[in-house]
Scaffold this motif. Sequence first.
Motif, PDB file in Angstrom:
ATOM      1  N   VAL A  52       2.620  32.783 -17.072  1.00 47.04           N
ATOM      2  CA  VAL A  52       2.210  31.385 -17.202  1.00 47.04           C
ATOM      3  C   VAL A  52       1.451  31.213 -18.508  1.00 47.04           C
ATOM      4  O   VAL A  52       0.255  31.472 -18.602  1.00 47.04           O
ATOM      5  N   SER A  53       2.190  30.766 -19.518  1.00 42.60           N
ATOM      6  CA  SER A  53       1.595  30.607 -20.848  1.00 42.60           C
ATOM      7  C   SER A  53       2.650  29.983 -21.764  1.00 42.60           C
ATOM      8  O   SER A  53       3.850  30.084 -21.489  1.00 42.60           O
ATOM      9  N   PRO A  54       2.242  29.340 -22.847  1.00 46.57           N
ATOM     10  CA  PRO A  54       3.225  28.796 -23.794  1.00 46.57           C
ATOM     11  C   PRO A  54       4.056  29.906 -24.428  1.00 46.57           C
ATOM     12  O   PRO A  54       3.542  30.993 -24.724  1.00 46.57           O
ATOM     13  N   SER A  55       5.311  29.627 -24.668  1.00 44.93           N
ATOM     14  CA  SER A  55       6.231  30.647 -25.186  1.00 44.93           C
ATOM     15  C   SER A  55       5.794  31.174 -26.541  1.00 44.93           C
ATOM     16  O   SER A  55       5.958  32.372 -26.831  1.00 44.93           O
ATOM     17  N   GLU A  56       5.230  30.312 -27.390  1.00 39.91           N
ATOM     18  CA  GLU A  56       4.838  30.771 -28.722  1.00 39.91           C
ATOM     19  C   GLU A  56       3.665  31.746 -28.678  1.00 39.91           C
ATOM     20  O   GLU A  56       3.428  32.482 -29.640  1.00 39.91           O
ATOM     21  N   GLU A  57       2.932  31.767 -27.562  1.00 36.89           N
ATOM     22  CA  GLU A  57       1.857  32.742 -27.393  1.00 36.89           C
ATOM     23  C   GLU A  57       2.369  34.019 -26.745  1.00 36.89           C
ATOM     24  O   GLU A  57       1.860  35.114 -27.023  1.00 36.89           O
ATOM     25  N   VAL A  58       3.361  33.900 -25.882  1.00 38.69           N
ATOM     26  CA  VAL A  58       3.868  35.063 -25.144  1.00 38.69           C
ATOM     27  C   VAL A  58       4.723  35.959 -26.020  1.00 38.69           C
ATOM     28  O   VAL A  58       4.560  37.195 -26.009  1.00 38.69           O
ATOM     29  N   ILE A  59       5.639  35.370 -26.786  1.00 31.89           N
ATOM     30  CA  ILE A  59       6.610  36.177 -27.530  1.00 31.89           C
ATOM     31  C   ILE A  59       5.953  37.214 -28.446  1.00 31.89           C
ATOM     32  O   ILE A  59       6.347  38.388 -28.426  1.00 31.89           O
ATOM     33  N   PRO A  60       4.914  36.867 -29.237  1.00 31.83           N
ATOM     34  CA  PRO A  60       4.298  37.896 -30.090  1.00 31.83           C
ATOM     35  C   PRO A  60       3.581  38.993 -29.302  1.00 31.83           C
ATOM     36  O   PRO A  60       3.266  40.051 -29.871  1.00 31.83           O
ATOM     37  N   GLN A  61       3.324  38.769 -28.003  1.00 36.00           N
ATOM     38  CA  GLN A  61       2.594  39.747 -27.197  1.00 36.00           C
ATOM     39  C   GLN A  61       3.503  40.620 -26.333  1.00 36.00           C
ATOM     40  O   GLN A  61       3.019  41.516 -25.646  1.00 36.00           O
ATOM     41  N   LEU A  62       4.803  40.359 -26.368  1.00 35.96           N
ATOM     42  CA  LEU A  62       5.703  41.061 -25.446  1.00 35.96           C
ATOM     43  C   LEU A  62       5.693  42.576 -25.659  1.00 35.96           C
ATOM     44  O   LEU A  62       5.736  43.337 -24.687  1.00 35.96           O
ATOM     45  N   ARG A  63       5.611  43.005 -26.886  1.00 39.66           N
ATOM     46  CA  ARG A  63       5.638  44.448 -27.146  1.00 39.66           C
ATOM     47  C   ARG A  63       4.320  45.109 -26.735  1.00 39.66           C
ATOM     48  O   ARG A  63       4.302  46.100 -25.998  1.00 39.66           O
ATOM     49  N   GLU A  64       3.211  44.545 -27.187  1.00 41.62           N
ATOM     50  CA  GLU A  64       1.916  45.172 -26.931  1.00 41.62           C
ATOM     51  C   GLU A  64       1.445  44.988 -25.493  1.00 41.62           C
ATOM     52  O   GLU A  64       0.967  45.933 -24.858  1.00 41.62           O
ATOM     53  N   ARG A  65       1.582  43.778 -24.974  1.00 41.68           N
ATOM     54  CA  ARG A  65       1.041  43.481 -23.644  1.00 41.68           C
ATOM     55  C   ARG A  65       1.952  43.941 -22.507  1.00 41.68           C
ATOM     56  O   ARG A  65       1.478  44.397 -21.465  1.00 41.68           O
ATOM     57  N   PHE A  66       3.265  43.837 -22.712  1.00 47.33           N
ATOM     58  CA  PHE A  66       4.197  44.138 -21.631  1.00 47.33           C
ATOM     59  C   PHE A  66       5.035  45.393 -21.886  1.00 47.33           C
ATOM     60  O   PHE A  66       5.850  45.771 -21.050  1.00 47.33           O
TER      61      PHE A  66
ATOM     62  N   GLY B 247      11.225  37.794 -35.616  1.00 44.86           N
ATOM     63  CA  GLY B 247      10.070  38.374 -36.283  1.00 44.86           C
ATOM     64  C   GLY B 247       9.378  39.459 -35.481  1.00 44.86           C
ATOM     65  O   GLY B 247       8.739  40.346 -36.050  1.00 44.86           O
ATOM     66  N   SER B 248       9.513  39.392 -34.164  1.00 44.12           N
ATOM     67  CA  SER B 248       8.868  40.395 -33.305  1.00 44.12           C
ATOM     68  C   SER B 248       9.611  41.711 -33.288  1.00 44.12           C
ATOM     69  O   SER B 248       9.084  42.730 -32.824  1.00 44.12           O
ATOM     70  N   GLY B 249      10.838  41.706 -33.792  1.00 48.74           N
ATOM     71  CA  GLY B 249      11.642  42.930 -33.790  1.00 48.74           C
ATOM     72  C   GLY B 249      12.197  43.296 -32.424  1.00 48.74           C
ATOM     73  O   GLY B 249      12.644  44.424 -32.223  1.00 48.74           O
ATOM     74  N   LEU B 250      12.203  42.338 -31.485  1.00 52.47           N
ATOM     75  CA  LEU B 250      12.654  42.625 -30.114  1.00 52.47           C
ATOM     76  C   LEU B 250      14.154  42.403 -29.924  1.00 52.47           C
ATOM     77  O   LEU B 250      14.691  42.738 -28.868  1.00 52.47           O
ATOM     78  N   LEU B 251      14.802  41.825 -30.922  1.00 55.91           N
ATOM     79  CA  LEU B 251      16.250  41.634 -30.838  1.00 55.91           C
ATOM     80  C   LEU B 251      16.942  42.802 -31.521  1.00 55.91           C
ATOM     81  O   LEU B 251      16.728  43.063 -32.711  1.00 55.91           O
TER      82      LEU B 251
END
Length: 274
Positions: free
Chosen positions: A173-187, A213-217
């Motif tokens: 539960v959070s805005p997508s623009e805040e979640v995407i940069p945290q996917l690698r470190e937080r999840f 930009g996150s390098g997740l693709l």
Amino acid sequence: MTVQLYLRRSSGRSEMVSPAIVLAFVPLLVTLIIRYRYHFLLLYRAVLVRMVLDCTTGISREERAFQYLLTHSLPGDPDSILDTFDHWSSRVEYMSNIGPKKGKVLDRLITDNTPLTVLELGTHCGYSAVRIARGLPLGARLYSVEMDECNAAIAEKVIRLAGFDDDTVELIVSPSEEVIPQLRERFGIERLDFVFMDHWKRCYLRDLQLLEGSGLLGKGSIILADNIIFPGAPHFLRYVKSSGLYQHRIHQATLEYFRGIRDGMAELTFIGTK
């Protein structure tokens, strides 16, 4: 007796407007009504009816949908949840889920590609999350992002009612623009195999670029974006076609639960830089 219509100008003088001029606009008005009749119907069903029911019932449309699921679907049966949701949205009260027809494209992509890590942007009430989760291979996980806390609370109940626990579907539960940069470190996500976009259309391009930009693709990562024709995401489509980063395909369709409104989905396959 001659009919006279007047327009009063700021100077205080009145000038007669011929009834013939007014009548000349009638065919145009009739043409617009006929041409956009489905859009007027959508406005009525999606906005006006919702406003009235919100006032008369005292609860939100999403809560009404969940109550309908509780009394008409089988707990623990994803197919029953989806069928009941489709009946609610098409026959009871309109809700913009991906729906059964466009949903078949989503089903096929999940089945054919067997993704292990899936990101959904825009959970809403959990319809598409249930649709994705039922087709995932053993050990796969769906991360579903919803910024609206009230909708997320309903989605949580719908997803659990369908029988999926937090190990299969994690709701963020959070805005997508805040979640995407945290996917690698937080999840701890190193790569996204599949991304489904069905949130605010104006955010499609921004969030796609954040994912890049996150390098997740990675090469072969698939992105499926809904409603790219109506309401539409023109900047997103232009970027996809010109970036050279994607193979793309447009799946022509109609708006969910509305035959008369043209819509479509964009299927992207990430190929990386040339």
